[in-house]
Scaffold this motif. Sequence first.
Motif, PDB file in Angstrom:
ATOM      1  N   ALA A 120       0.818  -1.212   0.000  1.00  0.00           N
ATOM      2  CA  ALA A 120       0.000   0.000   0.000  1.00  0.00           C
ATOM      3  C   ALA A 120       0.850   1.258   0.000  1.00  0.00           C
ATOM      4  O   ALA A 120       0.473   2.279  -0.581  1.00  0.00           O
ATOM      5  CB  ALA A 120      -0.940  -0.007   1.202  1.00  0.00           C
TER       6      ALA A 120
ATOM      7  N   PRO B 153       0.608   2.943  -3.997  1.00  0.00           N
ATOM      8  CA  PRO B 153      -0.756   3.315  -3.567  1.00  0.00           C
ATOM      9  C   PRO B 153      -1.739   3.509  -4.713  1.00  0.00           C
ATOM     10  O   PRO B 153      -2.944   3.341  -4.539  1.00  0.00           O
ATOM     11  CB  PRO B 153      -0.539   4.625  -2.807  1.00  0.00           C
ATOM     12  CG  PRO B 153       0.736   5.179  -3.357  1.00  0.00           C
ATOM     13  CD  PRO B 153       1.590   3.992  -3.680  1.00  0.00           C
ATOM     14  N   ALA B 154      -1.248   3.864  -5.891  1.00  0.00           N
ATOM     15  CA  ALA B 154      -2.137   4.156  -7.009  1.00  0.00           C
ATOM     16  C   ALA B 154      -2.533   2.913  -7.795  1.00  0.00           C
ATOM     17  O   ALA B 154      -3.377   2.987  -8.693  1.00  0.00           O
ATOM     18  CB  ALA B 154      -1.485   5.162  -7.953  1.00  0.00           C
TER      19      ALA B 154
ATOM     20  N   TYR C 159      -4.070   0.170  -6.729  1.00  0.00           N
ATOM     21  CA  TYR C 159      -5.318  -0.449  -6.308  1.00  0.00           C
ATOM     22  C   TYR C 159      -6.500   0.487  -6.541  1.00  0.00           C
ATOM     23  O   TYR C 159      -6.445   1.675  -6.211  1.00  0.00           O
ATOM     24  CB  TYR C 159      -5.236  -0.816  -4.822  1.00  0.00           C
ATOM     25  CG  TYR C 159      -4.031  -1.648  -4.485  1.00  0.00           C
ATOM     26  CD1 TYR C 159      -4.017  -3.007  -4.755  1.00  0.00           C
ATOM     27  CD2 TYR C 159      -2.887  -1.063  -3.945  1.00  0.00           C
ATOM     28  CE1 TYR C 159      -2.903  -3.777  -4.478  1.00  0.00           C
ATOM     29  CE2 TYR C 159      -1.770  -1.818  -3.654  1.00  0.00           C
ATOM     30  CZ  TYR C 159      -1.771  -3.180  -3.924  1.00  0.00           C
ATOM     31  OH  TYR C 159      -0.660  -3.940  -3.647  1.00  0.00           O
TER      32      TYR C 159
ATOM     33  N   ASP D  73     -10.438   1.826  -5.924  1.00  0.00           N
ATOM     34  CA  ASP D  73     -11.222   2.004  -4.708  1.00  0.00           C
ATOM     35  C   ASP D  73     -12.014   0.744  -4.376  1.00  0.00           C
ATOM     36  O   ASP D  73     -12.161   0.374  -3.204  1.00  0.00           O
ATOM     37  CB  ASP D  73     -12.185   3.192  -4.859  1.00  0.00           C
ATOM     38  CG  ASP D  73     -11.470   4.529  -4.724  1.00  0.00           C
ATOM     39  OD1 ASP D  73     -10.266   4.536  -4.396  1.00  0.00           O
ATOM     40  OD2 ASP D  73     -12.112   5.574  -4.946  1.00  0.00           O
TER      41      ASP D  73
ATOM     42  N   LEU E  77      -9.739  -1.691  -2.709  1.00  0.00           N
ATOM     43  CA  LEU E  77      -9.421  -1.262  -1.349  1.00  0.00           C
ATOM     44  C   LEU E  77     -10.580  -1.542  -0.396  1.00  0.00           C
ATOM     45  O   LEU E  77     -10.379  -2.023   0.723  1.00  0.00           O
ATOM     46  CB  LEU E  77      -9.080   0.230  -1.345  1.00  0.00           C
ATOM     47  CG  LEU E  77      -7.771   0.616  -2.036  1.00  0.00           C
ATOM     48  CD1 LEU E  77      -7.657   2.133  -2.156  1.00  0.00           C
ATOM     49  CD2 LEU E  77      -6.566   0.065  -1.285  1.00  0.00           C
TER      50      LEU E  77
ATOM     51  N   LEU F 257      -3.728   2.948   6.399  1.00  0.00           N
ATOM     52  CA  LEU F 257      -3.116   3.168   5.083  1.00  0.00           C
ATOM     53  C   LEU F 257      -4.149   2.970   3.968  1.00  0.00           C
ATOM     54  O   LEU F 257      -4.197   3.760   3.008  1.00  0.00           O
ATOM     55  CB  LEU F 257      -1.953   2.193   4.883  1.00  0.00           C
ATOM     56  CG  LEU F 257      -0.641   2.528   5.582  1.00  0.00           C
ATOM     57  CD1 LEU F 257       0.337   1.372   5.450  1.00  0.00           C
ATOM     58  CD2 LEU F 257      -0.036   3.799   5.009  1.00  0.00           C
TER      59      LEU F 257
ATOM     60  N   GLU G  85      -6.471   5.911   3.615  1.00  0.00           N
ATOM     61  CA  GLU G  85      -5.834   7.067   2.984  1.00  0.00           C
ATOM     62  C   GLU G  85      -5.657   6.882   1.488  1.00  0.00           C
ATOM     63  O   GLU G  85      -5.564   7.868   0.742  1.00  0.00           O
ATOM     64  CB  GLU G  85      -4.466   7.329   3.640  1.00  0.00           C
ATOM     65  CG  GLU G  85      -4.544   7.770   5.090  1.00  0.00           C
ATOM     66  CD  GLU G  85      -5.361   9.025   5.275  1.00  0.00           C
ATOM     67  OE1 GLU G  85      -5.192   9.986   4.481  1.00  0.00           O
ATOM     68  OE2 GLU G  85      -6.193   9.061   6.201  1.00  0.00           O
ATOM     69  N   ASN G  86      -5.615   5.646   1.010  1.00  0.00           N
ATOM     70  CA  ASN G  86      -5.410   5.386  -0.416  1.00  0.00           C
ATOM     71  C   ASN G  86      -6.697   5.434  -1.232  1.00  0.00           C
ATOM     72  O   ASN G  86      -6.645   5.363  -2.466  1.00  0.00           O
ATOM     73  CB  ASN G  86      -4.735   4.023  -0.619  1.00  0.00           C
ATOM     74  CG  ASN G  86      -3.262   4.050  -0.237  1.00  0.00           C
ATOM     75  OD1 ASN G  86      -2.704   5.124  -0.005  1.00  0.00           O
ATOM     76  ND2 ASN G  86      -2.635   2.892  -0.151  1.00  0.00           N
TER      77      ASN G  86
ATOM     78  N   ARG H 197      -9.416   6.981  -3.286  1.00  0.00           N
ATOM     79  CA  ARG H 197      -9.393   8.230  -4.050  1.00  0.00           C
ATOM     80  C   ARG H 197     -10.678   9.035  -3.849  1.00  0.00           C
ATOM     81  O   ARG H 197     -10.630  10.233  -3.608  1.00  0.00           O
ATOM     82  CB  ARG H 197      -9.210   7.926  -5.539  1.00  0.00           C
ATOM     83  CG  ARG H 197      -7.870   7.281  -5.888  1.00  0.00           C
ATOM     84  CD  ARG H 197      -7.779   7.048  -7.399  1.00  0.00           C
ATOM     85  NE  ARG H 197      -6.559   6.359  -7.769  1.00  0.00           N
ATOM     86  CZ  ARG H 197      -6.417   5.029  -7.750  1.00  0.00           C
ATOM     87  NH1 ARG H 197      -7.432   4.278  -7.383  1.00  0.00           N
ATOM     88  NH2 ARG H 197      -5.272   4.464  -8.102  1.00  0.00           N
TER      89      ARG H 197
END
Length: 305
Positions: A62, A66-67, A69, A71, A74, A104, A107-108, A110
Motif C-alpha cells: 500500500a 498506492p495508485a 489499487y 477504490d 481497497l 493506510l 488514505e489510499n 481516491r
Amino acid sequence: MEAFHSLGARSPALGPEGPCQSSERVLENDLSRSWSQQQDSPPETALDSSLNYICKFLALCAVAQPAVYTDRELLNLIELLCRAGLDAGLRLLPKTDLQQLLLLLLENIREWPGKLQQLCRTLSKVSDHHHNLLALVQFFLDVTSRSRQLRSQLCLVVIAQMLDQQETLPLWQEKAQLSSLSQLLSLMRPSSLRQYLGSETLPPCQEHQPKASAELDHKACYLCHSLLTLAGVVVSCQDITPDQWGELQLLCMQLDRHISTHIRESPQAMHRTRLKDLAAQTYIRWQDLLAHCQPQAQYFSPWKD
C-alpha cells in the motif's frame, strides 16, 4: 486471497458472501487446490500465526504502490481484513499491524468521502452481533481525519441498525449526527431493550420465569453497554462547535433521563453496575465537552445581560 491461503488461512469461508467472489484474478479451481493443500498443513501455519505478516506485507504494498489499487479493491480488502480480525481464534492476537494497515488503506481511497457511505454499509453487515461490531469499530484508530469520519459514521449506522431505525433518520447528514444520536439514545433504555429482545428470543410462556428473566436482563444491559460505548465514539469524533452546544446538552439530558435513572443496581446483577458506571463516565465526558465549548447567545442564562 491467495496470500491468505498460502500463509495459513484454513477456512474456505473466510469471507462468506464476501468481496472476493467477484474477483477475476483468482480462479475457483486455484482456490480449491489451495484449500486441499491447506488441509494437510501443520497447525503452526494457521492464520493466527500469519495474520501479522500478511498485514505487514500488504502495508508495504500500500505504501510502495498506492495508485495501483482501485477504490473497489481497497474496500474489498478492508472488508476481508475486518472479517478475519473478528475471527474468534484471533481474539488474543495483537491488532497493531492490522490497525496500521487499515489506516493506510483508508488514505489510499481516491473518492473520499464518496465511498464512506458504501464502506459503512458494508462493514455494518460484517456481523449481526453488537459485540463484534464494537470490536470492528475499534480496529480503526482515532488518529486521522478519515478514520475519525469512518468511526463516527459507522457507529451511528450500527446503533441505528441494532435499534431497527436505519431507515427513519438522516444518518448520512454530517451536521445531523448529534440530533440523530439524540433520537436513538431515547430508544436505548434498558427496559425498552429488554422488551425488544424478549419479543425476539423468548416465547410468551417463558418471559416471567426467573432464570429466563435474569438472562434477558443481562442481554439487555450488555446491548445497552455496547450501544452507549458506540454513542460515546460518535460524540468524541465530533468537533463540537458553539451551534452544537444545545444538541450536546440535550444528549446529556437524554442520557440521564433514559439510561442512568433507569438502572437499578443489585449485588446479584453486577452487569447493571458496569452499565451505570459507563453511563456516569459518558455523562462526565460530555459535560466536560460542554464546559470547553462556548455556547451561542440563546443558551446563555436568562438573567445574564
